[in-house]
Design a protein around this motif. Structure first.
Motif, PDB file in Angstrom:
ATOM      1  N   LEU A 188       8.934  -2.378  -5.209  1.00 29.17           N
ATOM      2  CA  LEU A 188       7.509  -2.275  -5.547  1.00 29.17           C
ATOM      3  C   LEU A 188       7.202  -0.931  -6.195  1.00 29.17           C
ATOM      4  CD1 LEU A 188       5.891  -3.869  -2.375  1.00 29.17           C
ATOM      5  CD2 LEU A 188       5.817  -4.782  -4.690  1.00 29.17           C
ATOM      6  N   TYR A 189       7.780   0.126  -5.649  1.00 33.73           N
ATOM      7  CA  TYR A 189       7.557   1.465  -6.219  1.00 33.73           C
ATOM      8  C   TYR A 189       8.101   1.536  -7.648  1.00 33.73           C
ATOM      9  CZ  TYR A 189       8.265   6.424  -7.113  1.00 33.73           C
ATOM     10  OH  TYR A 189       8.277   7.667  -7.693  1.00 33.73           O
TER      11      TYR A 189
ATOM     12  N   LEU B  20       5.511  -0.278  -9.833  1.00 33.55           N
ATOM     13  CA  LEU B  20       4.219   0.395  -9.915  1.00 33.55           C
ATOM     14  C   LEU B  20       4.324   1.749 -10.596  1.00 33.55           C
ATOM     15  CD1 LEU B  20       2.901  -0.473  -6.348  1.00 33.55           C
ATOM     16  CD2 LEU B  20       2.032  -1.365  -8.510  1.00 33.55           C
ATOM     17  N   GLU B  21       5.472   2.401 -10.439  1.00 35.62           N
ATOM     18  CA  GLU B  21       5.635   3.731 -11.036  1.00 35.62           C
ATOM     19  C   GLU B  21       5.697   3.655 -12.559  1.00 35.62           C
ATOM     20  OE1 GLU B  21       7.548   7.359 -12.442  1.00 35.62           O
ATOM     21  OE2 GLU B  21       8.493   5.359 -12.446  1.00 35.62           O
ATOM     22  N   LYS B  22       6.165   2.515 -13.096  1.00 35.06           N
ATOM     23  CA  LYS B  22       6.267   2.332 -14.542  1.00 35.06           C
ATOM     24  C   LYS B  22       4.961   1.821 -15.156  1.00 35.06           C
ATOM     25  CE  LYS B  22       9.753  -0.433 -14.272  1.00 35.06           C
ATOM     26  NZ  LYS B  22      10.856  -1.356 -14.653  1.00 35.06           N
ATOM     27  N   LEU B  23       3.956   1.568 -14.343  1.00 36.59           N
ATOM     28  CA  LEU B  23       2.704   1.014 -14.844  1.00 36.59           C
ATOM     29  C   LEU B  23       2.008   1.997 -15.788  1.00 36.59           C
ATOM     30  CD1 LEU B  23       0.589  -1.279 -14.631  1.00 36.59           C
ATOM     31  CD2 LEU B  23      -0.443   0.005 -12.756  1.00 36.59           C
TER      32      LEU B  23
ATOM     33  N   ALA C 172       0.751   9.046  -6.278  1.00 35.22           N
ATOM     34  CA  ALA C 172       0.822  10.426  -5.796  1.00 35.22           C
ATOM     35  C   ALA C 172       1.225  11.357  -6.934  1.00 35.22           C
ATOM     36  CB  ALA C 172       1.823  10.531  -4.651  1.00 35.22           C
ATOM     37  N   PRO C 173       0.932  12.643  -6.817  1.00 36.72           N
ATOM     38  CA  PRO C 173       1.386  13.596  -7.850  1.00 36.72           C
ATOM     39  C   PRO C 173       2.898  13.554  -8.015  1.00 36.72           C
ATOM     40  CG  PRO C 173      -0.216  14.614  -6.391  1.00 36.72           C
ATOM     41  CD  PRO C 173       0.102  13.281  -5.792  1.00 36.72           C
ATOM     42  N   LYS C 174       3.345  13.716  -9.256  1.00 37.41           N
ATOM     43  CA  LYS C 174       4.777  13.615  -9.538  1.00 37.41           C
ATOM     44  C   LYS C 174       5.598  14.639  -8.771  1.00 37.41           C
ATOM     45  CE  LYS C 174       4.457  11.564 -14.149  1.00 37.41           C
ATOM     46  NZ  LYS C 174       4.851  11.671 -15.572  1.00 37.41           N
ATOM     47  N   SER C 175       4.991  15.757  -8.405  1.00 39.39           N
ATOM     48  CA  SER C 175       5.737  16.802  -7.705  1.00 39.39           C
ATOM     49  C   SER C 175       6.161  16.388  -6.306  1.00 39.39           C
ATOM     50  CB  SER C 175       4.898  18.080  -7.629  1.00 39.39           C
ATOM     51  OG  SER C 175       3.667  17.825  -6.951  1.00 39.39           O
ATOM     52  N   ILE C 176       5.410  15.491  -5.658  1.00 39.50           N
ATOM     53  CA  ILE C 176       5.746  15.098  -4.280  1.00 39.50           C
ATOM     54  C   ILE C 176       6.360  13.706  -4.199  1.00 39.50           C
ATOM     55  CG2 ILE C 176       3.919  16.576  -3.361  1.00 39.50           C
ATOM     56  CD1 ILE C 176       2.322  14.022  -2.805  1.00 39.50           C
ATOM     57  N   ARG C 177       6.495  13.010  -5.329  1.00 32.25           N
ATOM     58  CA  ARG C 177       7.085  11.671  -5.291  1.00 32.25           C
ATOM     59  C   ARG C 177       8.524  11.679  -4.784  1.00 32.25           C
ATOM     60  NH1 ARG C 177       4.952   8.908 -10.978  1.00 32.25           N
ATOM     61  NH2 ARG C 177       2.701   9.140 -10.546  1.00 32.25           N
TER      62      ARG C 177
ATOM     63  N   PRO D 163       0.813  -1.229   0.000  1.00 33.43           N
ATOM     64  CA  PRO D 163       0.000   0.000   0.000  1.00 33.43           C
ATOM     65  C   PRO D 163       0.843   1.274   0.000  1.00 33.43           C
ATOM     66  CG  PRO D 163      -0.844  -1.576   1.590  1.00 33.43           C
ATOM     67  CD  PRO D 163       0.476  -2.102   1.132  1.00 33.43           C
ATOM     68  N   ILE D 164       1.990   1.239   0.701  1.00 39.09           N
ATOM     69  CA  ILE D 164       2.854   2.417   0.714  1.00 39.09           C
ATOM     70  C   ILE D 164       3.404   2.693  -0.679  1.00 39.09           C
ATOM     71  CG2 ILE D 164       5.009   3.373   1.636  1.00 39.09           C
ATOM     72  CD1 ILE D 164       4.498   1.803   4.190  1.00 39.09           C
ATOM     73  N   ALA D 165       3.927   1.646  -1.337  1.00 36.30           N
ATOM     74  CA  ALA D 165       4.475   1.816  -2.684  1.00 36.30           C
ATOM     75  C   ALA D 165       3.390   2.225  -3.667  1.00 36.30           C
ATOM     76  CB  ALA D 165       5.149   0.518  -3.127  1.00 36.30           C
ATOM     77  N   TYR D 166       2.202   1.644  -3.521  1.00 33.88           N
ATOM     78  CA  TYR D 166       1.100   1.985  -4.420  1.00 33.88           C
ATOM     79  C   TYR D 166       0.692   3.449  -4.248  1.00 33.88           C
ATOM     80  CZ  TYR D 166      -3.363   1.558  -6.890  1.00 33.88           C
ATOM     81  OH  TYR D 166      -4.393   1.719  -7.778  1.00 33.88           O
ATOM     82  N   GLY D 167       0.621   3.905  -2.990  1.00 37.21           N
ATOM     83  CA  GLY D 167       0.292   5.306  -2.745  1.00 37.21           C
ATOM     84  C   GLY D 167       1.347   6.248  -3.294  1.00 37.21           C
ATOM     85  N   MET D 168       2.620   5.873  -3.163  1.00 38.50           N
ATOM     86  CA  MET D 168       3.694   6.697  -3.715  1.00 38.50           C
ATOM     87  C   MET D 168       3.610   6.774  -5.232  1.00 38.50           C
ATOM     88  SD  MET D 168       6.839   5.329  -1.325  1.00 38.50           S
ATOM     89  CE  MET D 168       8.061   6.050  -2.417  1.00 38.50           C
ATOM     90  N   ALA D 169       3.321   5.631  -5.876  1.00 39.49           N
ATOM     91  CA  ALA D 169       3.263   5.602  -7.336  1.00 39.49           C
ATOM     92  C   ALA D 169       2.073   6.383  -7.875  1.00 39.49           C
ATOM     93  CB  ALA D 169       3.205   4.150  -7.823  1.00 39.49           C
TER      94      ALA D 169
END
Length: 306
Positions: free
Chosen positions: A192-193, A196-199, A116-121, A108-114
């Motif tokens: 995980l991030y 998920l970030e490349k999805l 999230a808006p790109k400005s706060i990642r 869930p943490i990695a999913y929320g990070m992925a």
């Protein structure tokens, strides 16, 4: 042209040779030394073992004769004593449960990070990496002050009126699970991030347009595509957790049995370097299995991407 080809071949040889040299010097040579000690006989001396074979003392022919007749007595002793078998099984069980807990917390943490808006990642990523700026030992010691009966957690819950007596968490497996999950969480979140970030989010949009509910889209699209990150995170957490020593020693107490503590006791307290080396070699052989599985999985992923 021939000179350029020769330069490229030398460059390629260096690029390939340096990693192999690194592995030989820092892995293979130490492993052979430990393996040699594991075949030795324990004695009261300095160092506390008698080598089964010694190239300098016995010469090449004498060493070869001893190699042909060496004994696996120390390894047989490990299987005869239930302490070592229970230590290995307990370590595998604790590492497997800890890895499952890390996946439940980290996904869930990695999913929320992925998402999230790109400005706060970058800030979120920094918050995950930030604990590495503090000493690992200090962070584990901090959990002693939190989990002990008169610690911060029990005091806070008593102050809220949730409990009447202090919690008994310290010196139990629960404390070990908490320590491992906290300490290894970045190793689970980061792979995980990365997956998920490349999805490709257009896949989820297409699924929504076709009437697929969000939960079903997650299990049919997001989760399968994140499996490489799941496998990488689980391997990065499970393998070191099996041989963990600091966390069970500081948080687990004497009742928590793990192979890392058993190895330390044999080496430093019992001064039985031969048996402790056999424990270390067998632990490495046990960990080779998940490493090979992970490498085969990566190879299949690379072939599928091609």
């Amino acid at each position: 042209m021939a000179k350029r080809a020769g330069d490229r071949s030398w460059q390629r040889a260096i690029e390939i040779g340096l990693p192999f040299l690194w592995l030989i010097v820092l892995f293979l040579v130490p492993f052979l030394i430990v393996f040699k000690i594991s075949l030795s006989t324990a004695t009261i001396a300095q160092p506390p073992y008698v080598p089964t074979f010694d190239l300098l003392a016995d010469g090449l022919s004498g060493t070869l004769d001893k190699i042909r007749s060496f004994s696996l007595e120390n390894y047989a002793f490990l299987f005869d004593d239930s302490l070592y078998i229970n230590s290995y099984l307990s370590s595998l069980r604790i590492a497997a449960i800890s890895t499952a807990l890390l996946l439940l917390v980290g996904y869930p943490i990695a999913y929320g990070m992925a998402r999230a808006p790109k400005s706060i990642r970058p800030m979120l990523l920094m918050m995950v990496i930030l604990p590495f700026w503090t000493s690992f030992l200090i962070r584990v010691y901090a959990w002693i002050g939190i989990l002990k009966p008169e610690g911060l957690l029990s005091g806070f819950l008593i102050w809220l009126g949730i409990i009447n007596e202090p919690l008994v968490i310290m010196n139990t497996e629960k404390a070990v699970f908490i320590g491992i999950v906290y300490s290894y969480l970045p190793f689970m979140v980061l792979p995980l991030y990365a997956s998920l970030e490349k999805l490709d989010t257009t896949l989820l949009e297409a699924a929504a347009d076709l009437g697929c509910p969000p939960i079903k889209a997650f299990w049919q699209i997001t989760f399968p595509l994140s499996i490489p990150g799941i496998v990488a995170g689980c391997m990065l957490c499970f393998i070191p957790a099996v041989g963990e020593f600091v966390i069970p020693d500081l948080l687990g107490g004497s009742d928590v049995l793990m192979i890392g503590r058993t190895l330390w006791n044999e080496f430093f307290l019992n001064r039985d370097w031969a048996v402790s080396s056999a424990v270390a070699v067998l632990l490495l052989l046990v960990l080779i299995v998940p490493i090979v599985i992970y490498q085969n999985f990566q190879q299949r992923q690379l072939e599928a991407d091609r």
